[in-house]
Design a protein around this motif. Sequence first.
Motif, PDB file in Angstrom:
ATOM      1  N   ARG A 107      41.554  44.391  37.800  1.00 19.75           N
ATOM      2  CA  ARG A 107      42.996  44.484  37.956  1.00 19.75           C
ATOM      3  C   ARG A 107      43.448  43.626  39.146  1.00 19.75           C
ATOM      4  O   ARG A 107      44.417  42.889  39.061  1.00 19.75           O
ATOM      5  N   TYR A 108      42.714  43.734  40.252  1.00 19.10           N
ATOM      6  CA  TYR A 108      43.026  42.947  41.448  1.00 19.10           C
ATOM      7  C   TYR A 108      41.784  42.183  41.913  1.00 19.10           C
ATOM      8  O   TYR A 108      40.696  42.758  41.994  1.00 19.10           O
ATOM      9  N   ALA A 127      38.010  48.743  39.627  1.00 17.60           N
ATOM     10  CA  ALA A 127      39.066  47.876  39.092  1.00 17.60           C
ATOM     11  C   ALA A 127      39.332  46.686  40.008  1.00 17.60           C
ATOM     12  O   ALA A 127      40.254  45.909  39.756  1.00 17.60           O
ATOM     13  N   GLY A 175      40.877  38.294  38.567  1.00 19.60           N
ATOM     14  CA  GLY A 175      41.748  39.446  38.358  1.00 19.60           C
ATOM     15  C   GLY A 175      43.100  39.101  37.778  1.00 19.60           C
ATOM     16  O   GLY A 175      43.547  37.951  37.826  1.00 19.60           O
ATOM     17  N   ASP A 176      43.773  40.127  37.242  1.00 22.01           N
ATOM     18  CA  ASP A 176      45.138  39.957  36.750  1.00 22.01           C
ATOM     19  C   ASP A 176      46.089  39.612  37.890  1.00 22.01           C
ATOM     20  O   ASP A 176      47.053  38.876  37.708  1.00 22.01           O
ATOM     21  N   ASP A 203      51.326  48.333  42.029  1.00 19.16           N
ATOM     22  CA  ASP A 203      51.304  48.574  40.579  1.00 19.16           C
ATOM     23  C   ASP A 203      52.639  49.123  40.083  1.00 19.16           C
ATOM     24  O   ASP A 203      53.140  48.710  39.035  1.00 19.16           O
ATOM     25  N   THR A 224      50.683  37.219  41.079  1.00 20.05           N
ATOM     26  CA  THR A 224      50.117  37.459  39.758  1.00 20.05           C
ATOM     27  C   THR A 224      49.413  36.210  39.230  1.00 20.05           C
ATOM     28  O   THR A 224      49.635  35.086  39.694  1.00 20.05           O
TER      29      THR A 224
END
Length: 338
Positions: free
Chosen positions: A4-5, A34, A85-86, A106, A168
């Motif tokens: 995610r990160y 994550a 990561g996203d 988030d 992002t």
Amino acid sequence: MTPRYSIVIPTYRRGESLGECLESVCAFEYPLDALEVVIIDNGGAENTKSAAAPFMDRLRIRYLVNPRNRGYGFSVNRGIVESRGDCILLLNDDARPFPDLLRECDRLLAADPAIGCIGCRAIETGYENWGTRVGYIDARGNIVGNFDVDCRTPVEVEHVYGFCYVFTREAVRRAGLNDMTLLAQPYSSGNCIETDHCLSIRRAGLKVVYHPRMAALHLAKPRPDMSEMSLCWHLNTIRNPLYLLLKHYGLFGSGGAALRFTFMTHVGLLSVLRHPNGANLAYLATAMRARVSAYAHYLRYLAGPRAHSVEDFRRTYEAEFGVAAPGTLDQASTEQRR
């Protein structure tokens, strides 16, 4: 699984600080599986890998070493290129983010998909806020940061302070990497690199937001690569902001901010006329050199490319070091998964 990160941490000869930074990452109120941590050691003989070793079984860490020192901006770009990561949390090794930072991030990203970049409330001794406004460039070209401003709710801004901020993957795709014409060069201090990044993200059609409920302490540790009292630092203090103003506003935009900066900021001429000593002459000469350099780099920027992609960085890496670029096979990397 895609993290995610990706937490990108550039570091150089500050092992103790890096260890404390990784401890703060472990304290995140967020699933550690994550996350991935990408540490970029900027090629120092006293590398900091031993400081990261105790965290290898707690975090998914890749420890990468530049073949030689290429400056802060290069390390940041390499971290972005290597990350998967996203979202990317850029974290200086002297930053201490609060435990709820990623949870708050988030929530904000879920509420507005047009956001490309989020800055946190910067807590740093010696810096005061400029009132209720935050994250803007004023009519005189002054860059106003986000030092401990609690405006209660998220607010869209022009830029955020870069020691701890999130952007992002979409922002990377649209706006590219950090500026490789000047700000990511080895002779640049990295001053204004995050401001340029934020303005580029905005230009690409995404929002830059300051979120006061995301907070981090910045210890502002001394840099081992460049003294902040040196003429080299002074050169960058003039050259980088002037280049930034030229790049984003041209000669006459924003009320002629670049022209006013050129002729009215950190000139040093009056000091030489009043006290014509060696120190003041060196200051004046450095100020003139900084202006010439800023305009020369601006002309290079105009000649292109206007944005720097992952592929641009890979070509630079291969030309500089004569080895495989990031994203292929990097024998200098070490990875241990949780």
